[in-house]
Every structure is written in structure tokens, then in C-alpha cells.
Design a protein around this motif. Sequence first.
Motif, short mmCIF file in Angstrom:
data_model
loop_
_atom_site.label_atom_id
_atom_site.label_comp_id
_atom_site.label_asym_id
_atom_site.label_seq_id
_atom_site.Cartn_x
_atom_site.Cartn_y
_atom_site.Cartn_z
N LEU A 105 5.62 -5.55 -3.92
CA LEU A 105 5.88 -4.13 -3.78
C LEU A 105 6.51 -3.84 -2.42
O LEU A 105 5.91 -4.05 -1.39
CB LEU A 105 4.58 -3.33 -3.94
CG LEU A 105 4.69 -1.82 -3.88
CD1 LEU A 105 5.63 -1.29 -4.96
CD2 LEU A 105 3.33 -1.19 -4.03
N LYS A 106 7.75 -3.36 -2.45
CA LYS A 106 8.45 -2.97 -1.23
C LYS A 106 8.50 -1.46 -1.18
O LYS A 106 8.85 -0.81 -2.16
CB LYS A 106 9.88 -3.53 -1.23
CG LYS A 106 9.93 -4.99 -0.87
CD LYS A 106 9.45 -5.19 0.53
CE LYS A 106 9.97 -6.45 1.15
NZ LYS A 106 9.45 -6.64 2.48
N LEU A 107 8.15 -0.90 -0.05
CA LEU A 107 8.11 0.55 0.12
C LEU A 107 9.30 1.02 0.95
O LEU A 107 9.67 0.37 1.91
CB LEU A 107 6.80 0.95 0.79
CG LEU A 107 5.54 0.51 0.06
CD1 LEU A 107 4.31 0.81 0.90
CD2 LEU A 107 5.44 1.18 -1.29
N GLY A 108 9.87 2.16 0.58
CA GLY A 108 11.02 2.71 1.30
C GLY A 108 12.26 2.56 0.46
O GLY A 108 12.18 2.13 -0.67
N PRO A 109 13.43 2.95 0.88
CA PRO A 109 13.76 3.62 2.13
C PRO A 109 13.51 5.13 2.11
O PRO A 109 13.32 5.73 3.15
CB PRO A 109 15.24 3.32 2.32
CG PRO A 109 15.76 3.21 0.93
CD PRO A 109 14.63 2.62 0.12
N ALA A 110 13.54 5.76 0.94
CA ALA A 110 13.31 7.21 0.89
C ALA A 110 11.85 7.54 1.20
O ALA A 110 11.56 8.58 1.77
CB ALA A 110 13.70 7.76 -0.47
N LEU A 111 10.94 6.66 0.85
CA LEU A 111 9.51 6.86 1.10
C LEU A 111 9.23 6.60 2.57
O LEU A 111 9.62 5.56 3.11
CB LEU A 111 8.69 5.91 0.22
CG LEU A 111 7.19 6.04 0.26
CD1 LEU A 111 6.76 7.43 -0.22
CD2 LEU A 111 6.54 4.97 -0.59
N LYS A 112 8.56 7.54 3.21
CA LYS A 112 8.31 7.42 4.65
C LYS A 112 6.85 7.16 5.01
O LYS A 112 6.56 6.64 6.08
CB LYS A 112 8.78 8.69 5.38
CG LYS A 112 10.26 8.97 5.22
CD LYS A 112 11.08 7.83 5.78
CE LYS A 112 12.56 8.09 5.63
NZ LYS A 112 13.36 6.91 5.91
N GLU A 113 5.92 7.51 4.10
CA GLU A 113 4.50 7.35 4.40
C GLU A 113 3.69 7.47 3.12
O GLU A 113 4.04 8.23 2.23
CB GLU A 113 4.08 8.46 5.37
CG GLU A 113 2.61 8.50 5.71
CD GLU A 113 2.27 9.71 6.57
OE1 GLU A 113 2.39 9.60 7.79
OE2 GLU A 113 1.91 10.77 5.99
N ILE A 114 2.61 6.70 3.04
CA ILE A 114 1.62 6.82 1.97
C ILE A 114 0.29 7.17 2.63
O ILE A 114 -0.11 6.56 3.62
CB ILE A 114 1.46 5.48 1.20
CG1 ILE A 114 2.70 5.14 0.41
CG2 ILE A 114 0.21 5.49 0.32
CD1 ILE A 114 2.84 5.85 -0.91
N ARG A 115 -0.39 8.19 2.06
CA ARG A 115 -1.73 8.56 2.50
C ARG A 115 -2.68 8.45 1.32
O ARG A 115 -2.38 8.95 0.24
CB ARG A 115 -1.77 9.99 3.05
CG ARG A 115 -1.28 10.13 4.45
CD ARG A 115 -1.53 11.51 5.05
NE ARG A 115 -1.49 12.64 4.16
CZ ARG A 115 -0.39 13.30 3.82
NH1 ARG A 115 0.80 12.90 4.25
NH2 ARG A 115 -0.46 14.35 3.03
#
Length: 96
Positions: free
Chosen positions: A6-16
Motif C-alpha cells: 500500500l502506497k499512500l499519496g500523492p493527492a493524499l496528505k494525511e491519515i488520521r
Amino acid sequence: MASKALKLGPALKEIRIHLCQKSKESLGTREFIQKHYVPIKKSNPKFPILVRECNGVEPKIFARYEFGKESSVSVNNLNAEKVLEVVKELAKGPTK
């Protein structure tokens, strides 16, 4: 483990991740953190993944995207694998 790739980003900036330390509604979210947090963080070492615990809070996953757009999904009573699916969906980008 499915979360390794699972790769996060580039549009996603943060997960809470908001959860309760004791409630049965947050059990799957706690298991998600135990099983999947480390592999996801290793795949995305500089990506901010925030875990917020509060007694009695409804378990939710929040995603912050570019330009301040934010989405949240309740993960109330979901198991760890379903929570992972929610994170994967949020990682795809904001809903239009």
C-alpha cells in the motif's frame, strides 16, 4: 500481508485514525493498527499517519487531501481487513 504494497499519496496528505482504547466497536480498528500499521509505515516512512485514542469515541478514519479537502469513514464494528479496505479506498483520492 496485503498492507505491505500500500502506497499512500500523492493527492493524499494525511491519515488520521480515531478509536476508543476499550470499546468493542473499535476492536477491528485496534487490530488493524496491530497488524497493518507497521507494514504501511515502512512502505510510507515520511507519510503522516496519526492515531488518536479517546474513551468512548466512534472509530473513524479521516483522510486529508490536497487543497484542504477531507473525507471520513466510520469503521464502527468493522474487522481489521475491512478497515484496511477503507484505508485503501481513501488512498485512491477524494470522492467527487
